[in-house]
Design an enzyme around this catalytic site. Structure first.
Site, mmCIF file in Angstrom:
data_model
loop_
_atom_site.group_PDB
_atom_site.id
_atom_site.type_symbol
_atom_site.label_atom_id
_atom_site.label_comp_id
_atom_site.label_asym_id
_atom_site.label_seq_id
_atom_site.Cartn_x
_atom_site.Cartn_y
_atom_site.Cartn_z
ATOM 1 N N THR A 1 -8.842 -7.450 -13.340
ATOM 2 C CA THR A 1 -7.624 -6.762 -12.892
ATOM 3 C C THR A 1 -6.408 -7.282 -13.669
ATOM 4 O OG1 THR A 1 -8.634 -6.565 -10.722
ATOM 5 C CG2 THR A 1 -6.295 -6.075 -10.865
ATOM 6 N N LYS B 1 -11.934 1.592 1.195
ATOM 7 C CA LYS B 1 -11.272 0.294 1.352
ATOM 8 C C LYS B 1 -11.604 -0.229 2.735
ATOM 9 C CE LYS B 1 -8.436 -2.498 -0.882
ATOM 10 N NZ LYS B 1 -8.260 -2.727 -2.324
ATOM 11 N N SER C 1 -15.975 -3.601 -11.846
ATOM 12 C CA SER C 1 -16.905 -3.488 -10.719
ATOM 13 C C SER C 1 -17.915 -2.370 -10.997
ATOM 14 C CB SER C 1 -16.155 -3.165 -9.429
ATOM 15 O OG SER C 1 -15.648 -4.336 -8.842
ATOM 16 N N GLN D 1 -7.138 4.356 -4.028
ATOM 17 C CA GLN D 1 -8.390 4.031 -4.709
ATOM 18 C C GLN D 1 -9.108 5.284 -5.231
ATOM 19 O OE1 GLN D 1 -9.309 0.415 -4.273
ATOM 20 N NE2 GLN D 1 -10.428 0.863 -6.134
ATOM 21 N N ASN E 1 -5.895 -14.175 -7.540
ATOM 22 C CA ASN E 1 -6.791 -13.722 -8.601
ATOM 23 C C ASN E 1 -6.067 -12.910 -9.672
ATOM 24 O OD1 ASN E 1 -8.525 -11.047 -9.333
ATOM 25 N ND2 ASN E 1 -9.735 -12.897 -9.542
ATOM 26 N N LYS F 1 -16.082 3.270 -3.117
ATOM 27 C CA LYS F 1 -15.931 1.984 -3.817
ATOM 28 C C LYS F 1 -14.511 1.501 -3.620
ATOM 29 C CE LYS F 1 -17.230 -1.191 -6.741
ATOM 30 N NZ LYS F 1 -17.057 -2.180 -5.655
ATOM 31 N N LYS G 1 -7.434 6.118 -8.516
ATOM 32 C CA LYS G 1 -7.670 5.024 -9.466
ATOM 33 C C LYS G 1 -9.096 5.082 -10.008
ATOM 34 C CE LYS G 1 -6.421 1.093 -7.852
ATOM 35 N NZ LYS G 1 -6.274 -0.267 -7.285
ATOM 36 N N GLY H 1 -13.799 -7.423 -3.570
ATOM 37 C CA GLY H 1 -12.760 -8.293 -3.020
ATOM 38 C C GLY H 1 -11.385 -7.642 -3.077
ATOM 39 N N ASP H 2 -10.445 -8.264 -2.417
ATOM 40 C CA ASP H 2 -9.022 -7.904 -2.490
ATOM 41 C C ASP H 2 -8.290 -9.137 -1.951
ATOM 42 O OD1 ASP H 2 -7.095 -5.445 -2.913
ATOM 43 O OD2 ASP H 2 -6.437 -6.284 -1.017
#
Ligand code: NDP
Length: 453
Positions: free
Chosen positions: A209, A126, A385, A111, A240, A90, A114, A165-166
């Protein structure tokens, strides 16, 4: 640096040349973990950290597409499937010309820790492309997203790998990517998160976020009996994460005086109010303009272009109490960190991933300010998410209040994990060690349980 970390880093550099961001992310985590590996020889003999550093799978592919002028374009696409010990891979997709293997590996590595901290069952991954969406028509964006998904679809799935997204990938791009996945697979599943509300998305995902980074700052302040009320805040970026960071700071009684993009930043000493933020959201999300235009509308604000020759970013050189870096990696170097400290900053909550260099982090830790590293402070996005995935599996959407309450609880739990873990391993108040070790332990134990795979 311990001998163990030194030899590990020598190997990482030799095996992964020209990937400085990946080296930086690994070094920071390895420094934190040295004490854990001393206390737990079983992790060292099972070579857990060495295995986490090596992606389970790296996918690199050609994205060939024809634009609206009939021109053929070639980009490079990637998906890094880093670790699946505690759940499906993820992590977001980044579309930016700077994207390369090393940057995506650093992001995928971060990630893993996290996602573990969020308490939800998600592995780390990622991906992205060196495609630059800036200034491109919707038609070009759609054609690129479709071409990108034409290859990615065979590697992902709701129980395998769930991208989001990023930078450069927001609601519009997720829509085009999802549409193409659905067409190719002939199935409607929760394969991507950050989806539109009327086709499987979760309330609060766009906000998560930014809101999460502010909740994390509030938790840190609470340990010193303080709140965000009346605090002046510096925020970088205007995408964002930055937008919803401003929204939540305003709601909690703080005042934000800066926003930026890669060309420059604005300083508004009156504060970026709700009304001004609505203007920014329209400017960035609908008209896709530049932050400079803020000063055309609000004359009291000052725009300063960024000078690439300057060795510091003037955005970080204003008097304030809190800083929320929300643009990109390494946007705070040692000089910026020192400027922040000289200007009275005592809270840094990282909305962006690894926005502070190793030297900058050291200054924050030595000064004993409240420093919340990205993998803890910005975990709210991936946490929601995870909640979107849960709602998709149940085919049952939750209310705004329900998702926000869960987000708040998760940020509180991540904060508690950081504090308690830092304490347990002999470095109280060090959120870097707390986050790195807290995230690592769960993944390490799962890897031991599952054998050498
Ligand atoms: P967006 O694309 O929405 O916004 C990115 C912002 O950062 C833009 O203002 C952009 O300016 C600026 N920016 C990007 N690259 C650079 C650069 N090299 N130098 C200066 N400014 C830059 O992205 P997000 O807000 O989603 O992401 C921001 C950060 O937050 C990233 O580090 C991301 O990894 C991290 N993050 C995002 C999550 C999410 O849920 N979206 C979750 C967790 C972390 P410009 O328009 O000029 O490019």
């Amino acid at each position: 640096m311990s001998d163990y970390v030194k030899s590990l880093m020598a190997e990482v550099r030799a095996k992964n040349p020209a990937q400085p961001e990946f080296h930086q992310a690994v070094e920071e985590v390895a420094e934190s973990l040295a004490v854990v590996l001393d206390r737990h020889p079983e992790y060292r003999s099972a070579k857990i950290l060495e295995r986490i550093i090596e992606p389970e799978r790296v996918i690199s592919f050609r994205v060939a597409w024809v634009d609206d002028q009939g021109e053929v374009n070639i980009n490079r696409g990637y998906r890094i499937e880093m670790n699946s010990a505690i759940g499906p891979y993820k992590g977001g997709l980044r579309f930016h010309p700077s994207v390369n293997l090393g940057i995506l590996k650093f992001l995928a590595f971060e990630q893993v820790f996290k996602n573990s901290l969020t308490t939800l069952p998600m592995g780390g991954g990622k991906g992205g492309s060196d495609f630059d969406p800036k200034g491109k028509s919707d038609l070009k964006i759609m054609r690129f997203c479709q071409a990108f998904m034409n290859e990615l679809f065979r590697h992902i799935g709701p129980d395998t790998d769930v991208p989001a997204g990023d930078i450069g990938v927001g609601g519009r791009e997720i829509g085009y990517l999802f549409g193409q996945y659905k067409k190719l697979r002939n199935e409607f599943t929760g394969v991507l998160t950050g989806k539109g509300l009327n086709w499987g998305g979760s309330l609060i995902r766009p906000e998560a976020t930014g809101y999460g980074a502010v909740y994390f700052a509030a938790e840190m302040l609470n340990t010193r009996g303080k709140t965000l009320e009346g605090k002046t805040c510096l925020v970088s970026g205007s995408g964002n994460v930055a937008q919803y960071t401003v929204e939540k700071i305003n709601q909690l009684g703080g005042k934000v005086v800066t926003l930026s993009d890669s060309n420059g930043y604005i300083y508004d000493d009156e504060g970026i109010s709700r009304e001004k933020l609505t203007f920014v959201m329209d400017l960035k999300n609908v008209r896709r303009g530049r932050i400079k235009e803020y000063t055309d509308k609000f004359k009291n604000a000052v725009y300063t272009p960024l000078d690439p020759k300057q060795d510091f970013n003037p955005l970080w050189n204003h008097k304030a109490h809190c800083a929320f870096p929300s643009a990109t990696q390494n946007e705070i170097n040692a000089k910026d960190a020192q400027n922040l400290l000289n200007n009275g900053i005592f809270v840094v909550s990282e909305g962006a991933n690894m926005p502070t260099t190793i030297e900058g982090v050291k200054l924050f830790l030595d000064s004993k300010i409240l420093y919340g590293p990205g993998k803890a402070a910005n975990a709210g996005g991936v946490a929601v998410s995870g909640l979107e995935m849960a709602q998709n599996s149940m085919r049952l959407p939750w209310t705004r209040e329900e998702v926000d309450t869960r987000l708040r609880m998760i940020m509180k739990e991540i904060h508690t994990t950081c504090v308690q873990t830092a304490e347990r391993f002999g470095t109280p108040d060090n959120y870097v060690n707390g986050a790195n070790i807290g995230g690592f332990l769960k993944v390490a134990d799962a890897m031991i349980d599952q054998g050498v795979v």
